[in-house]
Write a protein that holds these residues in place. Structure first.
Motif, PDB file in Angstrom:
ATOM      1  N   PRO A 150       0.803  -1.233   0.000  1.00  0.00           N
ATOM      2  CA  PRO A 150       0.000   0.000   0.000  1.00  0.00           C
ATOM      3  C   PRO A 150       0.830   1.276   0.000  1.00  0.00           C
ATOM      4  O   PRO A 150       0.456   2.256  -0.640  1.00  0.00           O
ATOM      5  CB  PRO A 150      -0.848  -0.111   1.276  1.00  0.00           C
ATOM      6  CG  PRO A 150      -0.284  -1.234   2.059  1.00  0.00           C
ATOM      7  CD  PRO A 150       0.473  -2.115   1.125  1.00  0.00           C
ATOM      8  N   ASP A 161       1.628   2.159  -3.551  1.00  0.00           N
ATOM      9  CA  ASP A 161       0.582   1.988  -4.563  1.00  0.00           C
ATOM     10  C   ASP A 161       0.042   3.309  -5.104  1.00  0.00           C
ATOM     11  O   ASP A 161      -0.795   3.321  -5.998  1.00  0.00           O
ATOM     12  CB  ASP A 161      -0.570   1.154  -3.995  1.00  0.00           C
ATOM     13  CG  ASP A 161      -1.512   0.670  -5.095  1.00  0.00           C
ATOM     14  OD1 ASP A 161      -1.007   0.088  -6.071  1.00  0.00           O
ATOM     15  OD2 ASP A 161      -2.733   0.911  -4.994  1.00  0.00           O
ATOM     16  N   HIS A 179      -7.464  -1.585  -7.537  1.00  0.00           N
ATOM     17  CA  HIS A 179      -6.045  -1.697  -7.241  1.00  0.00           C
ATOM     18  C   HIS A 179      -5.791  -3.041  -6.548  1.00  0.00           C
ATOM     19  O   HIS A 179      -6.712  -3.658  -6.009  1.00  0.00           O
ATOM     20  CB  HIS A 179      -5.607  -0.549  -6.333  1.00  0.00           C
ATOM     21  CG  HIS A 179      -5.546   0.780  -7.044  1.00  0.00           C
ATOM     22  ND1 HIS A 179      -4.628   1.748  -6.726  1.00  0.00           N
ATOM     23  CD2 HIS A 179      -6.258   1.288  -8.071  1.00  0.00           C
ATOM     24  CE1 HIS A 179      -4.799   2.798  -7.514  1.00  0.00           C
ATOM     25  NE2 HIS A 179      -5.795   2.551  -8.342  1.00  0.00           N
ATOM     26  N   LEU A 180      -4.555  -3.458  -6.551  1.00  0.00           N
ATOM     27  CA  LEU A 180      -4.040  -4.645  -5.856  1.00  0.00           C
ATOM     28  C   LEU A 180      -4.502  -5.986  -6.409  1.00  0.00           C
ATOM     29  O   LEU A 180      -3.687  -6.850  -6.680  1.00  0.00           O
ATOM     30  CB  LEU A 180      -4.363  -4.614  -4.346  1.00  0.00           C
ATOM     31  CG  LEU A 180      -3.856  -5.843  -3.563  1.00  0.00           C
ATOM     32  CD1 LEU A 180      -2.340  -5.804  -3.440  1.00  0.00           C
ATOM     33  CD2 LEU A 180      -4.495  -5.947  -2.184  1.00  0.00           C
ATOM     34  N   TYR A 230      -6.390   0.518  -0.140  1.00  0.00           N
ATOM     35  CA  TYR A 230      -6.325   0.637  -1.605  1.00  0.00           C
ATOM     36  C   TYR A 230      -7.602   1.294  -2.099  1.00  0.00           C
ATOM     37  O   TYR A 230      -8.561   1.424  -1.350  1.00  0.00           O
ATOM     38  CB  TYR A 230      -6.195  -0.756  -2.234  1.00  0.00           C
ATOM     39  CG  TYR A 230      -4.885  -1.444  -1.914  1.00  0.00           C
ATOM     40  CD1 TYR A 230      -3.765  -1.246  -2.714  1.00  0.00           C
ATOM     41  CD2 TYR A 230      -4.777  -2.272  -0.799  1.00  0.00           C
ATOM     42  CE1 TYR A 230      -2.565  -1.882  -2.422  1.00  0.00           C
ATOM     43  CE2 TYR A 230      -3.574  -2.899  -0.493  1.00  0.00           C
ATOM     44  CZ  TYR A 230      -2.475  -2.700  -1.313  1.00  0.00           C
ATOM     45  OH  TYR A 230      -1.287  -3.314  -1.022  1.00  0.00           O
TER      46      TYR A 230
END
Ligand code: C2O
Ligand code: CU
Ligand code: CU
Length: 490
Positions: free
Chosen positions: A133, A136, A424-425, A469
């Motif tokens: 994170p 990110d 995201h992620l 995120y």
């Protein structure tokens, strides 16, 4: 939320309030919701296919050690020639648009030091990255002018065509429009073993639209911190010039051989349906999240903002001297043209498209431990119109979902007008679109287009990292006007 972001949020909402003045034109008849608007150029535009296709420079690591490769990117203003004979001021990573391509390897830690020499704060996000994170690019993790930040990408993920771009809260649209985007290609051993076209026949194509003033500038209608306003464009900003790798309607000479084209829609708000003219096959081999299980021949490939498709085009299907246009079936006039290939010579081709490309595990809805609903719509925000998820605008203080690390979840996404939704992620698979299961084996995606008034179910597993995120609409104007939600992996 800091005082600064609080102010920009209020400014954005003030601008949104003026959206109520919009007439029916430019709105969806179904919902009266604003649709993307074309920003018309006043600059003289070149004839299509006059400019050669540029290839973004490949970044070289500034240093490398046993643990990682280190890159340095300086964000700075520059002037470049985009339209022949005109100078266009941009904001670019290393002063380039697109920014340098980073070629990294799966499992090899890659550290990108971004130094901000722009007159505005920035945030850099690796789109499609499986990233801790703190690296990110959370929209309020600002890098102030004069400052720098190391983004650490462990790249514990399969080979894929990723891209990096600005992600500053409320300003992603204008900052990407000015040029802050580039490719980030992840390779791995499995992909290297395949006889796919490589080297000069592996061509990244960053497609986006822009508009130009007579003096060559690309002003963006949104200037929340200055005079003017973006409200006619709250549905999204469309340019009337289609750029590929930063060049208007470029051309590329090719061998009579297979090429791998890595198509990226880096536009703020324009969706493309790409097809070859006078006809031909685009064999899809990869999606946002890397190789498909098996090749899928197609006549056309649809890409909403943020989406990628790796396709193979076999130019041996044409004759030397043939022109093959890449067209956009959703565009009109010049916006229906993207670029043109000219088949220049016979050449040896040792490449092949293997019948099996990779293994894609199918995520099983029976394994899901939670199902969540997210509704993407415009709505009233105390007298103003805003882009909302489940009726709420983005607020960095609020967490909307807390998936558990390692668990599988089904997320049900519903739209009013079209919204390309990005997580995201966590790469995901599409379970259903409008109630129908998609054809073919599962593909790894990170962005999915919701068409108007549609429900799309996705399934994902939250792995790798705990922390905060975002999920958001990748129409950058919608994103900037609050269509974003925070989830925290716990
Ligand atoms: Cu390509 Cu959150 O963005
Ligand atoms: Cu992303
Ligand atoms: Cu949207």
């Amino acid at each position: 939320m800091t005082g600064v972001t609080g102010m920009t949020r209020r400014q954005a909402l003030r601008l949104l309030g003026m959206g109520a003045a919009l007439g029916v034109s430019g709105c969806s008849l179904l919902t009266r919701t604003p649709l993307p608007q074309l920003l018309t150029s006043t600059a003289p535009l070149p004839a299509p296919y006059a400019v050669p296709l540029p290839l973004p420079a490949v970044a070289k690591p500034s240093r490398t050690d046993a643990g990682a490769d280190y890159y340095e990117l300086a964000q700075r203003p520059a002037e470049v020639e985009i339209l022949p004979g005109l100078r266009t001021p941009i904001w670019g990573y290393d002063g380039q648009f697109p920014g340098p391509t980073i070629r990294a390897r799966s499992g090899r830690r890659t550290v990108v030091r971004v130094a901000n020499s722009l007159p505005a704060p920035t945030v850099t996000h690796l789109h499609g990255g499986h990233t801790p994170p703190e690296s990110d690019g959370f929209p309020t993790d600002l890098v102030q002018p004069g400052a720098r930040r190391d983004y650490v990408f462990p790249l514990e993920q399969r080979a894929a065509t990723l891209w990096y771009h600005d992600h500053r809260m409320d300003y992603t649209g204008p900052q990407v429009w000015r040029g802050l985007a580039g490719f980030f290609l992840v390779d791995d051993d499995d992909q290297d073993k395949l006889p796919l076209p490589s080297g000069e026949r592996d061509v990244p194509l960053l497609i986006c639209d822009r508009s130009f003033q007579a003096d060559g500038t690309m002003p963006y209608p949104a200037r929340p911190d200055g005079p003017g306003s973006r409200e006619p464009f709250m549905g999204g900003v469309l340019g009337d010039v289609i750029l590929v790798n930063g060049a208007p309607w470029p051309r590329l000479g090719v061998d009579r051989a297979r090429y791998r084209l890595r198509l990226l829609n880096a536009s703020n708000a324009r969706t493309y349906e790409l097809a070859l003219s006078p006809g031909g096959t685009l064999t899809r081999i990869g999606s946002d999240g890397g190789l498909l299980a098996a090749p899928r021949p197609a006549r056309q490939v649809r890409l909403a903002p943020g989406e990628r498709a790796d396709v193979i085009v076999d130019f041996a299907a044409y004759r030397v001297g043939d022109h093959v246009e890449l067209r956009n079936l959703l565009g009109e006039g010049p916006q229906a043209q993207v670029m043109r290939f000219t088949v220049e010579r016979d050449a040896r081709d040792d490449s092949a498209i293997p019948a099996t490309l990779s293994t894609v595990e199918r995520l099983d809805p029976a394994a899901a431990t939670a199902t969540r609903d997210f509704e993407f719509s415009s709505g009233d925000l105390g007298g103003h119109t805003g882009w909302l998820i489940n009726g709420k605008p983005f607020d960095v203080r609020r967490v909307d979902a807390r998936p558990k690390l390692g668990q599988v979840e089904v997320w049900r996404l519903t739209s009013d007008v079209a919204h390309p939704v990005h997580l995201h992620l966590a790469p995901f698979q599409v379970l259903s679109v409008g109630g129908e299961r998609p054809e073919g084996p599962p593909e790894w995606k990170d962005t999915v287009e919701l068409r108007e008034a549609q429900t799309v179910e996705i399934i994902t597993r939250f792995t790798g990292y705990r922390g905060r995120y975002v999920m958001h609409c990748h129409n950058l104007e919608h994103e900037d006007m609050a269509m974003m939600s925070t989830f925290e992996v716990v």
